[in-house]
Design a protein around this motif. Structure first.
Motif, PDB file in Angstrom:
ATOM      1  N   ILE A  55       0.871  -1.193   0.000  1.00 20.04           N
ATOM      2  CA  ILE A  55       0.000   0.000   0.000  1.00 20.04           C
ATOM      3  C   ILE A  55       0.896   1.227   0.000  1.00 20.04           C
ATOM      4  O   ILE A  55       1.807   1.342   0.819  1.00 20.04           O
TER       5      ILE A  55
ATOM      6  N   ALA B 297       0.798   5.325   0.337  1.00 19.20           N
ATOM      7  CA  ALA B 297      -0.004   6.501   0.708  1.00 19.20           C
ATOM      8  C   ALA B 297       0.639   7.761   0.124  1.00 19.20           C
ATOM      9  O   ALA B 297       1.784   7.730  -0.331  1.00 19.20           O
TER      10      ALA B 297
ATOM     11  N   SER C 198     -13.417  -8.979   1.025  1.00 24.70           N
ATOM     12  CA  SER C 198     -11.972  -8.704   1.128  1.00 24.70           C
ATOM     13  C   SER C 198     -11.323  -9.582   2.182  1.00 24.70           C
ATOM     14  O   SER C 198     -11.994 -10.190   3.011  1.00 24.70           O
TER      15      SER C 198
ATOM     16  N   THR D 161      -9.382  -5.404   6.466  1.00 25.04           N
ATOM     17  CA  THR D 161      -9.531  -3.944   6.404  1.00 25.04           C
ATOM     18  C   THR D 161      -8.431  -3.335   7.248  1.00 25.04           C
ATOM     19  O   THR D 161      -8.253  -3.715   8.409  1.00 25.04           O
TER      20      THR D 161
ATOM     21  N   GLU E 125      -7.105   7.075   6.820  1.00 26.89           N
ATOM     22  CA  GLU E 125      -7.535   6.378   5.598  1.00 26.89           C
ATOM     23  C   GLU E 125      -7.811   4.916   5.921  1.00 26.89           C
ATOM     24  O   GLU E 125      -7.117   4.318   6.747  1.00 26.89           O
TER      25      GLU E 125
ATOM     26  N   TYR F  36      -8.271   1.142   4.096  1.00 29.07           N
ATOM     27  CA  TYR F  36      -8.023   0.375   2.876  1.00 29.07           C
ATOM     28  C   TYR F  36      -8.632  -1.017   3.000  1.00 29.07           C
ATOM     29  O   TYR F  36      -8.608  -1.616   4.077  1.00 29.07           O
ATOM     30  N   SER F  37      -9.138  -1.502   1.887  1.00 25.98           N
ATOM     31  CA  SER F  37      -9.618  -2.885   1.809  1.00 25.98           C
ATOM     32  C   SER F  37      -8.547  -3.706   1.091  1.00 25.98           C
ATOM     33  O   SER F  37      -8.138  -3.354  -0.026  1.00 25.98           O
ATOM     34  N   VAL F  38      -8.092  -4.785   1.731  1.00 26.97           N
ATOM     35  CA  VAL F  38      -6.997  -5.599   1.182  1.00 26.97           C
ATOM     36  C   VAL F  38      -7.584  -6.850   0.533  1.00 26.97           C
ATOM     37  O   VAL F  38      -8.255  -7.646   1.194  1.00 26.97           O
TER      38      VAL F  38
ATOM     39  N   THR G  25      -5.314  -3.542  -3.492  1.00 27.54           N
ATOM     40  CA  THR G  25      -5.787  -2.834  -2.303  1.00 27.54           C
ATOM     41  C   THR G  25      -6.508  -1.578  -2.762  1.00 27.54           C
ATOM     42  O   THR G  25      -6.014  -0.870  -3.644  1.00 27.54           O
ATOM     43  N   THR G  26      -7.659  -1.311  -2.186  1.00 29.32           N
ATOM     44  CA  THR G  26      -8.440  -0.128  -2.585  1.00 29.32           C
ATOM     45  C   THR G  26      -8.747   0.712  -1.357  1.00 29.32           C
ATOM     46  O   THR G  26      -9.060   0.182  -0.286  1.00 29.32           O
ATOM     47  N   LYS G  27      -8.659   2.043  -1.545  1.00 26.83           N
ATOM     48  CA  LYS G  27      -9.003   2.964  -0.459  1.00 26.83           C
ATOM     49  C   LYS G  27     -10.520   3.076  -0.394  1.00 26.83           C
ATOM     50  O   LYS G  27     -11.150   3.533  -1.349  1.00 26.83           O
ATOM     51  N   THR G  28     -11.100   2.636   0.719  1.00 26.77           N
ATOM     52  CA  THR G  28     -12.565   2.626   0.822  1.00 26.77           C
ATOM     53  C   THR G  28     -13.114   3.924   1.405  1.00 26.77           C
ATOM     54  O   THR G  28     -14.188   4.364   1.028  1.00 26.77           O
TER      55      THR G  28
END
Length: 952
Positions: free
Chosen positions: A352, A354, A371, A374, A385, A387-389, A394-397
């Motif tokens: 990840i 940032a 996922s 989290t 922030e 993130y969903s792993v 990985t996406t920033k939720t």
């Protein structure tokens, strides 16, 4: 008559989402994220992105606010959390009620790490004072202190369900402590730099350590079995059976291996997720590396595949038959050992990245079905922030960012009716409700150094670092126009008294006068505000601050040459020069009646001048660093100043006296704004916080306040007293030394004084009672009147009342300061108190502490022997009675639990989960068997091919 003033007090602090001094943590249910907000703890609702609650320390002691340095959630409770602070104190909070349940004092330095055991009954705390303290959370007392590290403790981890503790330190060593014997059982070296973080996976198979080295180190954990042998859960995969027999029985950790990291920055945090299948490695930079942790069966399969590939390579290289036979023998030998290495268990999954430096990370205890985990991050620009792993990405939720500025608050301004507040920062302007602290609007802008509300409060003007003036529509929250006003930064912006315009000062040597105008928007019927430059006053140096007298007669301009020039507003004719500051004047203000002008400078001084002749009334050494802003309260000669020393000070400009010092900010204070009526003020700081200080109805007197300040100075010097100051420096602690958990504080000394006083009053009362009895016997006795200070209690009950008021955590230190004569008096009352069943625990604690402290004197004192013999018999019987009662109650509760279980379907639910567990184990075994069969077939096929080859 002595003049009284009204006190100002801290009312609110807002704008901080996550400060950088501490870690973040999810609460046990996983709904809320706990983030440090300077001296407070913010409880954020992750999905809604709002602050559900703020945990604020009580303001009983007026003094500097102490920052939160570590946070941990109690595993067994859904609402209890612990926070460690910069003064070494630890607070246990109830999140639901938002109250502090208890405060534990034990460390002399800032608390660096807090860790609970699985049940949440034990809390281990590490500190910058190199010590580890074990706390009983339920009893709210310190158990013992562990000494041995030569530098600050950076991380802690419990092993064997809380029987052992592993500590990491900046001294490059890991230490394993046995909590039963309270000794260090193992010291592990090997790191080339400070160890910053450690963690244990939930199954307690591995311990991982991270430092500034380029690799992560992994250790296997050996667990104790009832028969006294020490085994490891992964021993069969890591070591040979013969070796494990001759291993040291005290060894809890054994080096498993190392894995190279991707980043070159030092490791900051290592954490496993709740299920133990992911490991996050956060570095002191912008990245978090996430590793997949394979279970035992998968790691074995991976190791077998690796060994097979190795074999194939060897076979392909061998050409001669004799060589092939030799390698076959070697391979057979290799095949017997399936060595699982670190890369077989830990595999890099994701990285990840940032936008800013990451301060801390925390895995959520609950994970969504879509996922793997989290992960929450706190960044050093006041941002959270989430993130969903996933296995692929990985996406920033979500991000919590609107409730605070990304950098310093450079200016704050209140509207004319004080219902709105505007703050500026490096890239945005925020409009706040100052009474609630809620952010109403966020508008993108340039780097705002100064700002003002246009009369009517519908528009605002921002002066930026690039020399622009930005006009903002407050209601719609949009930037209406950007005017290129100066060629250098706009340092100051002030209203003209008639309200028709404003004046700006810039480092391009110009002071410009502006008027408000309206223009129609092309193609629309709407009208918006604009400004036009009407006059310019050129100066011969950089302009730092501008101030206009309320009667509109004079304008004062502070220049970089350390002087203040005063001109007539209408003609720009020169009037006065105010000189005397040794460094440039950074701020100034003129009083409402136009009589006084106050200037604050980088030379740490405030100077009060008369505006009639330009004479300096008084020069005051005001702050310990540069004075950054100063403002008069409207229609008075009271003023507030703020500085880089983090303080807000309240002054009387007629008496030249300091009235109050307001402490609260954790970094330089840049700006100040006072409400129209003077009932509150707001300040903005480098710590990203905006603080509101309200005027209370509590009056205070100048002399009393001076005395209070002297007392505070005396109390602050208590720890550094003469007897301690000239003593030789404390020697380094011996290996694994144990000491008392508590520490001497002002509270413990006050408690000791109150007990001694109670003993003296009770002794006097007993004497009076004896005299009264004697007189009564002689027939002279009048009615006996008890001492009013004893609250109608008997002497024994009065002393018990004084002792009961002492906090459980402070009891040991309080009794430590008690002289032997008073300790003996206290022991004489224990027999009477022990008859009260509620106080048996307290009586036993007092007895054991006093016996340990005064053992030699008590043995030597013949009069104390009968008392001790009596206490021994009584206390044993009382404790046994309490123990029996507790045992009976526990048995009754177990019986009730069984009755309830028999009436419900709970056993069937348990049976179902057990069945599913057994089935999953069977499926794993079947897979393992299938793998071994497949491997055998492959071997046979290879052998057949080799036998039938033409070259063989």
């Amino acid at each position: 008559m002595v003049k009284s003033y009204l006190r100002y007090d801290s009312a609110a602090a807002f704008g901080v989402i996550a400060s950088v001094e501490s870690n973040i943590s999810y609460d046990t249910p996983g709904k809320h994220l706990l983030a440090p907000a300077l001296e407070k703890v913010g409880v954020w609702h992750v999905r809604q992105g709002v602050c559900a609650k703020t945990l604020t320390p009580s303001t009983q002691a007026r003094g500097p606010s102490i920052a939160v340095t570590s946070i941990a959630a109690v595993p067994s409770s859904s609402c209890l959390i612990a926070s460690g602070h910069a003064d070494g104190s630890i607070r246990i909070w109830d999140c639901e009620r938002g109250t502090c349940e208890t405060t534990l004092n034990g460390h002399k330095g800032a608390t660096t790490i807090l860790r609970f055991n699985k049940t949440g009954s034990l809390l281990a705390s590490g500190s910058k004072d190199n010590d580890i303290v074990l706390w009983d959370v339920i009893g709210e007392v310190g158990l013992f202190r562990l000494r041995g590290h030569r530098d600050q403790v950076t991380d802690l981890a419990f092993l064997d369900s809380g029987k052992k503790l592993v500590s990491a330190s900046k001294d490059k060593f890991l230490r394993v402590w046995d909590l039963d014997t309270q000794h260090c059982t193992q010291i592990i070296g090997g790191h080339h730099s400070e160890i910053w973080s450690i963690d244990v996976d939930p199954a307690q198979r591995y311990l991982v350590t991270g430092s500034a080295d380029s690799e992560l180190r992994f250790y296997t954990i050996k667990h104790e079995i009832t028969d006294g042998q020490s085994v490891s859960k992964t021993a069969q995969t890591v070591t040979d059976a013969k070796d494990s027999q001759v291993e040291n029985k005290w060894e809890s950790l054994k080096l498993f291996g190392e894995i190279n990291r991707q980043s070159k920055d030092r490791v900051a945090t290592l954490r496993f997720n709740k299920s133990g299948d992911l490991l996050a490695c956060q570095v002191a930079g912008k990245t978090v590396e996430i590793y997949r942790v394979l279970d035992e069966a998968e790691s074995k399969r991976k190791a077998k595949r690796r060994i097979n590939r190795k074999k194939e390579k060897k076979i392909s290289k061998t050409v001669g038959a004799t060589e092939k036979e030799n390698t076959d023998v070697e391979l057979k030998d290799d095949g017997q050992l399936t060595m699982v290495t670190v890369p077989d268990v830990f595999k890099l999954l994701q990285t990840i990245r940032a936008n800013k430096k990451i301060c801390s990370i925390s895995f959520s205890p609950i994970t969504s079905k879509s996922s793997l985990a989290t992960l929450a991050l706190s960044l050093n620009n006041n941002l959270l922030e989430v993130y969903s792993v996933d296995s692929n990405s990985t996406t920033k939720t979500s991000a919590i960012e609107l409730q605070g500025h990304r950098s310093d608050v450079r200016s704050v301004t209140l509207s004319s009716d004080s219902t709105l507040m505007m703050s500026t920062s490096h890239n945005s302007v925020k409009i706040w409700n100052p009474s609630t602290g809620s952010c109403l609007r966020t508008i993108d802008s340039g780097y705002g150094l100064c700002s003002l509300f246009v009369p009517g409060n519908k528009y605002a003007v921002i002066g930026t670092k690039s020399g622009n003036l930005e006009i903002i529509d407050v209601r719609s929250g949009i930037s209406v126009e950007v005017v290129k006003a100066h060629t250098a930064s706009v340092q100051s912006i002030v209203h003209t008294p008639d309200g028709g315009g404003f004046v700006t000062g810039s480092t391009d040597h110009d002071v410009k006068f502006w008027e408000y105008q309206t223009t129609e928007v092309s193609g629309q019927d709407t009208v918006h505000l604009t400004v036009s430059n009407v006059r310019t006053l050129p100066m011969n140096d950089d302009v730092i601050a501008v101030s206009v007298s309320p009667d509109g007669k004079h304008i004062a301009v502070a220049l970089l040459d350390c002087t203040v020039k005063v001109y007539y507003m209408d003609t720009f004719k020169f009037f006065l020069t105010l000189y005397g500051h040794k460094l440039p004047v950074l701020c100034m203000d003129i009083s409402s009646d136009g009589d006084l002008i106050v200037t604050g400078s980088a030379d740490k001084n405030l100077k009060i001048w008369g505006l009639d002749f330009g004479d300096c009334h008084k020069s005051i050494f005001a702050h310990a660093d540069s004075v950054t802003a100063v403002k008069f309260v409207r229609n008075t000669h009271y003023m507030f100043s703020v500085g880089k020393d983090r303080l807000v000070k309240y002054w009387d400009a007629d008496k030249f006296e300091l009235l109050l010092t307001l402490e609260g900010h954790h970094a330089e204070v840049w700006c100040i704004s006072i409400s129209h009526r003077g009932d509150f003020l707001v300040t903005g700081s480098h710590d990203r916080s905006i603080r509101r200080w309200d005027r209370t109805e509590e009056p205070f007197f100048l002399e009393e306040e001076k005395e209070k300040r002297l007392e505070e100075m005396f109390e602050a010097d208590l720890d550094n007293s003469l007897e301690n100051r000239y003593l030789p420096q404390q020697e380094l602690p011996e290996e694994g030394a144990v000491a008392i958990a508590g520490k001497k504080t002002q509270e413990t000394l006050t408690a000791t004084d109150s007990i001694i006083e109670a003993l003296d009053i009770a002794a006097e009362e007993l004497k009076r009672m004896a005299e009264h009895e004697e007189e009564k016997r002689k027939g002279k006795g009048a009615e006996f009147r008890s001492n009013i200070t004893m609250l109608g209690l008997s002497p024994s009950d009065y002393i018990l009342h004084a002792v009961s008021k002492v906090h459980t955590n402070d009891l040991e230190q309080t009794l430590l300061a008690l002289p032997f004569a008073d300790a003996l008096k206290l022991l004489s009352f224990l027999k009477e108190w022990s008859s009260n069943l509620d106080k048996v625990e307290l009586v036993c604690r007092i007895a054991t502490v006093l016996l340990q402290l005064h053992h030699n004197q008590l043995i030597a004192t013949t009069s104390a022997r009968p008392l001790l013999a009596l206490l021994r018999d009584i206390l044993h019987a009382r404790v046994k009675g309490c123990k029996d009662t507790l045992g009976f109650n526990l048995a009754a509760m177990d019986h009730l639990k069984q009755l309830m279980a028999s009436k419900s379907d709970a056993p069937f639910r348990d049976a179902k989960s057990k069945l599913l567990e057994i089935r999953s184990q069977q499926s794993k075994r079947a897979e393992a068997r299938a793998d071994t069969k497949g491997e055998r077939r492959r071997k046979k096929k290879k052998q057949k091919k080799d036998d039938g080859h033409v070259w063989s």
